[in-house]
Design a protein around this motif. Structure first.
Motif, PDB file in Angstrom:
ATOM      1  N   ARG A  55     -44.815  11.731  37.602  1.00 30.36           N
ATOM      2  CA  ARG A  55     -46.027  10.917  37.439  1.00 30.36           C
ATOM      3  C   ARG A  55     -45.996  10.154  36.117  1.00 30.36           C
ATOM      4  O   ARG A  55     -46.434   8.998  36.043  1.00 30.36           O
ATOM      5  CB  ARG A  55     -47.257  11.809  37.527  1.00 30.36           C
ATOM      6  CG  ARG A  55     -47.443  12.461  38.901  1.00 30.36           C
ATOM      7  CD  ARG A  55     -48.753  13.223  38.990  1.00 30.36           C
ATOM      8  NE  ARG A  55     -48.889  13.881  40.275  1.00 30.36           N
ATOM      9  CZ  ARG A  55     -48.566  15.138  40.528  1.00 30.36           C
ATOM     10  NH1 ARG A  55     -48.088  15.890  39.534  1.00 30.36           N
ATOM     11  NH2 ARG A  55     -48.711  15.653  41.728  1.00 30.36           N
ATOM     12  N   VAL A  56     -45.505  10.793  35.078  1.00 31.66           N
ATOM     13  CA  VAL A  56     -45.361  10.084  33.795  1.00 31.66           C
ATOM     14  C   VAL A  56     -44.351   8.955  33.929  1.00 31.66           C
ATOM     15  O   VAL A  56     -44.542   7.853  33.393  1.00 31.66           O
ATOM     16  CB  VAL A  56     -44.958  11.069  32.680  1.00 31.66           C
ATOM     17  CG1 VAL A  56     -44.696  10.329  31.380  1.00 31.66           C
ATOM     18  CG2 VAL A  56     -46.038  12.120  32.473  1.00 31.66           C
ATOM     19  N   GLN A  78     -45.992  -1.602  44.264  1.00 26.54           N
ATOM     20  CA  GLN A  78     -46.976  -0.690  43.678  1.00 26.54           C
ATOM     21  C   GLN A  78     -47.576   0.218  44.745  1.00 26.54           C
ATOM     22  O   GLN A  78     -47.751   1.412  44.539  1.00 26.54           O
ATOM     23  CB  GLN A  78     -48.075  -1.486  42.975  1.00 26.54           C
ATOM     24  CG  GLN A  78     -49.132  -0.612  42.305  1.00 26.54           C
ATOM     25  CD  GLN A  78     -50.180  -1.427  41.584  1.00 26.54           C
ATOM     26  OE1 GLN A  78     -50.135  -2.662  41.602  1.00 26.54           O
ATOM     27  NE2 GLN A  78     -51.115  -0.761  40.961  1.00 26.54           N
ATOM     28  N   CYS A 108     -37.335   6.370  30.434  1.00 20.82           N
ATOM     29  CA  CYS A 108     -37.327   6.755  31.848  1.00 20.82           C
ATOM     30  C   CYS A 108     -36.111   7.626  32.172  1.00 20.82           C
ATOM     31  O   CYS A 108     -36.210   8.553  32.978  1.00 20.82           O
ATOM     32  CB  CYS A 108     -37.338   5.505  32.718  1.00 20.82           C
ATOM     33  SG  CYS A 108     -38.900   4.599  32.696  1.00 20.82           S
ATOM     34  N   SER A 158     -45.991   6.071  35.601  1.00 16.15           N
ATOM     35  CA  SER A 158     -46.914   5.395  34.687  1.00 16.15           C
ATOM     36  C   SER A 158     -46.164   4.473  33.728  1.00 16.15           C
ATOM     37  O   SER A 158     -46.598   3.335  33.470  1.00 16.15           O
ATOM     38  CB  SER A 158     -47.723   6.431  33.902  1.00 16.15           C
ATOM     39  OG  SER A 158     -48.465   7.267  34.770  1.00 16.15           O
ATOM     40  N   ASN A 197     -46.346   9.158  44.480  1.00 18.57           N
ATOM     41  CA  ASN A 197     -46.942   9.865  43.353  1.00 18.57           C
ATOM     42  C   ASN A 197     -47.432  11.260  43.741  1.00 18.57           C
ATOM     43  O   ASN A 197     -47.334  12.202  42.949  1.00 18.57           O
ATOM     44  CB  ASN A 197     -48.103   9.037  42.788  1.00 18.57           C
ATOM     45  CG  ASN A 197     -48.550   9.526  41.430  1.00 18.57           C
ATOM     46  OD1 ASN A 197     -47.781  10.115  40.677  1.00 18.57           O
ATOM     47  ND2 ASN A 197     -49.799   9.281  41.104  1.00 18.57           N
ATOM     48  N   SER A 217     -47.152   4.313  44.914  1.00 21.79           N
ATOM     49  CA  SER A 217     -48.373   5.119  44.821  1.00 21.79           C
ATOM     50  C   SER A 217     -48.345   6.262  45.830  1.00 21.79           C
ATOM     51  O   SER A 217     -48.882   7.341  45.577  1.00 21.79           O
ATOM     52  CB  SER A 217     -49.597   4.237  45.045  1.00 21.79           C
ATOM     53  OG  SER A 217     -49.692   3.254  44.031  1.00 21.79           O
ATOM     54  N   PHE A 228     -44.912   1.340  35.662  1.00 24.31           N
ATOM     55  CA  PHE A 228     -45.937   0.350  35.989  1.00 24.31           C
ATOM     56  C   PHE A 228     -46.547  -0.291  34.746  1.00 24.31           C
ATOM     57  O   PHE A 228     -46.691  -1.516  34.677  1.00 24.31           O
ATOM     58  CB  PHE A 228     -47.054   0.990  36.827  1.00 24.31           C
ATOM     59  CG  PHE A 228     -46.708   1.110  38.280  1.00 24.31           C
ATOM     60  CD1 PHE A 228     -46.391  -0.010  39.031  1.00 24.31           C
ATOM     61  CD2 PHE A 228     -46.683   2.340  38.897  1.00 24.31           C
ATOM     62  CE1 PHE A 228     -46.055   0.099  40.371  1.00 24.31           C
ATOM     63  CE2 PHE A 228     -46.355   2.454  40.229  1.00 24.31           C
ATOM     64  CZ  PHE A 228     -46.043   1.327  40.970  1.00 24.31           C
ATOM     65  N   LEU A 229     -46.905   0.522  33.764  1.00 22.40           N
ATOM     66  CA  LEU A 229     -47.629  -0.011  32.609  1.00 22.40           C
ATOM     67  C   LEU A 229     -46.706  -0.712  31.624  1.00 22.40           C
ATOM     68  O   LEU A 229     -47.056  -1.784  31.099  1.00 22.40           O
ATOM     69  CB  LEU A 229     -48.392   1.120  31.907  1.00 22.40           C
ATOM     70  CG  LEU A 229     -49.500   1.791  32.723  1.00 22.40           C
ATOM     71  CD1 LEU A 229     -50.131   2.908  31.922  1.00 22.40           C
ATOM     72  CD2 LEU A 229     -50.559   0.769  33.132  1.00 22.40           C
TER      73      LEU A 229
END
Length: 263
Positions: free
Chosen positions: A22-23, A7, A197, A26, A14, A11, A29-30
């Motif tokens: 960036r999407v 992570q 993705c 996200s 990013n 980061s 990670f989420l």
């Protein structure tokens, strides 16, 4: 598995990414890393222990389980997440290389010298190619693992009852998977997020190529405009100089004298 290092690594990527990137981060990670860490490992934690077959033949249970689940879903997804996120490290390494080169250049020629890069994190030249190649690699990895899940497990479905005829089973035996509906839902969720993705990476490549082509077209148009303006200015200057030379070389005819006019 500790995902804190991964992570922290991504980061840093990013700030060098586009809006699509960036999407993508996200979603990774989420909807992939967090779901994998929080839920997926627990859902598949009992897959071998609760895999039951209606026979007491020694070895039949292990053989049937290995036949239908040659690779664990959890380990396969862990490899997928590692392979799909680590290429972003190349972008960070390339930017670090540019910063180190800029630092050595300033130490050699002074801080007021001309900079090698206006912005070390701007995607131009080799960094642009590095970024695009990482996107291509991410698409290839996600597509490969989506295909592997379908090929290894013969689809994305988890039937409640499995027929096994592997040796040393005495005959065709019935085997049962623990919580097949829950595992089916998580499998489809991970596959759908992988496809999302892939689409985002394709859109980002198209965006980068389109932006680059537009900038090249604008540069060529501006250079042509400047050249045309320069040529027109030069031709106007030549015309004005020609007029001046003509006016200087033209002999002035004196007016006739009064006596000649009278005669």
């Amino acid at each position: 598995m500790n995902w804190a290092f991964l992570q922290g690594l991504l980061s840093g990527v990013n700030k060098y990414s586009t809006a699509f990137g960036r999407v993508w981060l996200s979603i990774v990670f989420l909807f992939r890393v967090m779901v994998f860490v929080v839920a997926a490992e627990k859902v598949w934690g009992d897959e071998q222990k609760d895999f039951k077959c209606n026979t007491a033949q020694p070895g039949c249970h292990n053989v049937c389980y290995d036949h239908f689940f040659p690779v664990s879903h959890v380990r396969l997804w862990a490899l997928q997440l590692i392979f799909v996120t680590c290429p972003s490290l190349l972008v960070v390494m390339h930017v670090a290389y540019r910063e180190d080169r800029e630092r050595k250049h300033q130490l050699k020629y002074g801080e007021n010298c001309r900079r090698l890069y206006k912005n070390t994190g701007k995607k131009r030249g080799g960094l642009w190619w590095t970024y695009v190649l990482t996107l291509v690699f991410k698409i290839a990895v996600d597509a490969t693992f989506v295909y592997l899940v379908y090929h290894i497990y013969e689809g994305y479905d988890f039937p409640s009852l499995i027929k096994c005829e592997q040796k040393p089973c005495p005959n065709k035996v019935d085997c049962f998977i623990a919580r097949p509906t829950e595992k089916r839902i998580f499998t489809l969720f991970m596959v759908v997020t992988s496809l999302a993705c892939i689409l985002l990476s394709i859109f980002e490549i198209v965006y980068l190529i389109g932006k680059r082509c537009r900038e090249c077209f604008t540069t060529v148009h501006e250079s042509r405009h400047v050249m045309t303006h320069t040529l027109s200015s030069g031709s106007n200057l030549m015309e004005s100089n020609t007029l001046k030379l003509t006016s200087k070389n033209t002999p002035e005819i004196p007016a006739p004298s009064y006596s000649v006019a009278i005669s």
